[in-house]
Design a protein around this motif. Structure first.
Motif, short mmCIF file in Angstrom:
data_model
loop_
_atom_site.label_atom_id
_atom_site.label_comp_id
_atom_site.label_asym_id
_atom_site.label_seq_id
_atom_site.Cartn_x
_atom_site.Cartn_y
_atom_site.Cartn_z
N LEU A 1 0.83 -1.21 0.00
CA LEU A 1 0.00 0.00 0.00
C LEU A 1 0.87 1.26 0.00
CD1 LEU A 1 -3.04 0.90 0.27
CD2 LEU A 1 -2.52 1.27 2.69
N ILE A 2 1.90 1.26 0.83
CA ILE A 2 2.75 2.45 0.94
C ILE A 2 3.50 2.73 -0.35
CG2 ILE A 2 4.79 3.40 2.11
CD1 ILE A 2 3.86 2.01 4.65
N THR A 3 3.93 1.67 -1.04
CA THR A 3 4.73 1.85 -2.25
C THR A 3 3.91 1.75 -3.53
OG1 THR A 3 5.26 -0.52 -2.28
CG2 THR A 3 6.80 0.93 -1.12
N GLY A 4 2.58 1.55 -3.41
CA GLY A 4 1.77 1.23 -4.57
C GLY A 4 1.10 2.39 -5.27
N TYR A 5 1.34 3.62 -4.84
CA TYR A 5 0.70 4.77 -5.48
C TYR A 5 1.21 4.92 -6.92
CZ TYR A 5 -1.01 6.24 -0.90
OH TYR A 5 -1.66 6.29 0.32
N ARG A 6 0.29 5.20 -7.82
CA ARG A 6 0.68 5.39 -9.23
C ARG A 6 -0.45 6.13 -9.95
NH1 ARG A 6 1.07 -0.94 -10.21
NH2 ARG A 6 2.13 -0.62 -8.23
N ASN A 7 -0.18 6.48 -11.20
CA ASN A 7 -1.22 7.13 -12.00
C ASN A 7 -2.27 6.09 -12.40
OD1 ASN A 7 0.07 9.66 -11.98
ND2 ASN A 7 1.39 9.07 -13.69
N GLN A 8 -3.51 6.54 -12.47
CA GLN A 8 -4.59 5.63 -12.85
C GLN A 8 -4.40 5.22 -14.31
OE1 GLN A 8 -8.56 7.27 -12.57
NE2 GLN A 8 -9.32 5.36 -11.68
N PRO A 9 -4.40 3.91 -14.61
CA PRO A 9 -4.17 3.47 -15.99
C PRO A 9 -5.29 3.92 -16.92
CG PRO A 9 -4.81 1.62 -14.59
CD PRO A 9 -4.56 2.78 -13.68
N LEU B 1 -8.69 12.22 -3.84
CA LEU B 1 -8.30 10.84 -3.57
C LEU B 1 -7.09 10.47 -4.44
CD1 LEU B 1 -11.76 9.02 -3.29
CD2 LEU B 1 -10.40 10.12 -1.50
N HIS B 2 -6.50 9.32 -4.13
CA HIS B 2 -5.28 8.89 -4.82
C HIS B 2 -5.45 7.44 -5.26
CE1 HIS B 2 -3.28 12.51 -3.15
NE2 HIS B 2 -4.03 12.24 -2.10
N TYR B 3 -5.03 7.17 -6.49
CA TYR B 3 -5.17 5.82 -7.03
C TYR B 3 -4.11 4.90 -6.44
CZ TYR B 3 -5.34 1.92 -10.31
OH TYR B 3 -5.43 0.68 -10.86
N ASN B 4 -4.57 3.77 -5.91
CA ASN B 4 -3.66 2.77 -5.36
C ASN B 4 -4.29 1.40 -5.58
OD1 ASN B 4 -2.15 1.00 -3.63
ND2 ASN B 4 -1.46 2.78 -2.46
N PRO B 5 -3.74 0.58 -6.49
CA PRO B 5 -4.37 -0.70 -6.83
C PRO B 5 -4.35 -1.72 -5.70
CG PRO B 5 -2.22 -0.52 -7.87
CD PRO B 5 -2.52 0.82 -7.27
N TYR B 6 -3.63 -1.44 -4.62
CA TYR B 6 -3.60 -2.38 -3.50
C TYR B 6 -4.67 -2.07 -2.46
CZ TYR B 6 0.85 -3.77 -5.51
OH TYR B 6 1.81 -4.23 -6.38
N PHE B 7 -5.31 -0.91 -2.61
CA PHE B 7 -6.41 -0.56 -1.71
C PHE B 7 -7.69 -1.19 -2.23
CE2 PHE B 7 -9.39 2.58 0.27
CZ PHE B 7 -9.03 2.33 1.59
N ALA B 8 -8.61 -1.51 -1.31
CA ALA B 8 -9.80 -2.29 -1.68
C ALA B 8 -10.60 -1.69 -2.83
CB ALA B 8 -10.69 -2.48 -0.45
#
Length: 280
Positions: free
Chosen positions: A170-178, A194-201
């Motif tokens: 979660l901490i390292t997973g922030y990225r631009n939304q594909p 909000l911020h896109y993070n694919p590891y968040f539910a």
């Protein structure tokens, strides 16, 4: 007669349950759930192989101290550790004097009441105190965090599936939304704030990236503080806060297995001794 009636009633219940199961399965096959962005783009964390993982896992005290430093300098401004006391830090290698200094110098002080005036006041933390909350109440927490309440981290790695790996991801997973996600699910675009993070539910999280650059924390032991290293260290620290007795539990489990093996061997030997003269 009563027995026959009970059998008929039981058979009726079984029949109804079988019908319900049949039609439920039929509906699931004929009308599958629609695809969702969360289902298709959600990622599962990779194993970061902490030293505490596995049957013989043990904590790396240096890593725990680095993780505490990351929590103190990065996470503590928003997230609490309300089930952890300052004196618990002695279990990860800090001396009694160091714990007293950490408690005394902690930015947030303990709320109390002035005995002379009865008004709210604060006092310095003591080693016996638990880590103070960063916000006075939920209203203050929401006001400072885009209407979201930062969760307490004391038990976070136990509260989430694959918790230690989840925290790191979660901490390292922030990225631009594909772009593919937006094309396929236009309504799933990350809302403002909000911020896109694919590891968040649900893929979108209110917490901004906590680790923004390498060297954000300067480790006292000289370890290079890359974002990945800091995320690993704070994951290890939060694993300890959630289960500080992990090493004792592992040791007890190992001892129990050894005892059972010895017991089985002795029981087998007793069986052989008792029945050795019996003729079949």
């Amino acid at each position: 007669m009563a027995r026959l009636i009970s059998l008929v009633i039981g058979a009726g219940f079984v029949f109804v349950l079988a019908l319900a199961l049949f039609f439920t399965a039929k509906d699931a096959i004929q009308n599958p759930a629609p695809e969702s962005a969360e289902h298709e783009f959600h990622l599962h964390p990779e194993d970061i192989h902490l030293s505490s993982a596995g049957f013989f896992g043990k904590f790396d005290r240096q890593q725990l101290q680095r993780g505490f430093q990351v929590y103190k300098e990065v996470c503590a401004a928003c997230h609490s550790l309300k089930y952890v006391s300052f004196r618990d830090l002695e279990h990860i290698g800090y001396s009694e004097a160091e714990v007293k200094a950490i408690a005394n110098q902690w930015v947030i002080e303990q709320p109390t009441v002035n005995p002379e005036t009865g008004e709210a006041a604060t006092r310095k933390n003591l080693p016996s105190d638990r880590f103070p909350l960063p916000f006075a109440n939920d209203i203050a927490a929401r006001a400072a965090n885009n209407n979201a309440i930062p969760p307490d981290l004391s038990l976070m790695t136990k509260a989430r599936h694959d918790g230690s790996n989840y925290v790191h991801a979660l901490i390292t997973g922030y990225r631009n939304q594909p772009a593919e996600l937006i094309e396929k699910f236009p309504g799933a675009k990350t809302p403002p704030g909000l911020h896109y993070n694919p590891y968040f539910a649900n893929l979108n999280i209110a917490m901004p990236p906590p680790l923004t650059s390498d060297g954000q924390v300067t480790y006292s032991d000289g370890t290079k503080a890359t974002k990945d290293q800091m995320a690993r260290d704070v994951s290890a620290f939060l694993t300890w806060t959630a289960e500080p007795n992990l090493e004792a539990r592992h040791a007890a489990g190992f001892a129990a297995v050894i005892f059972l093996l010895i017991f089985v061997y002795l029981a087998w030997g007793a069986y052989q001794n008792v029945w050795r003269d019996i003729k079949h």
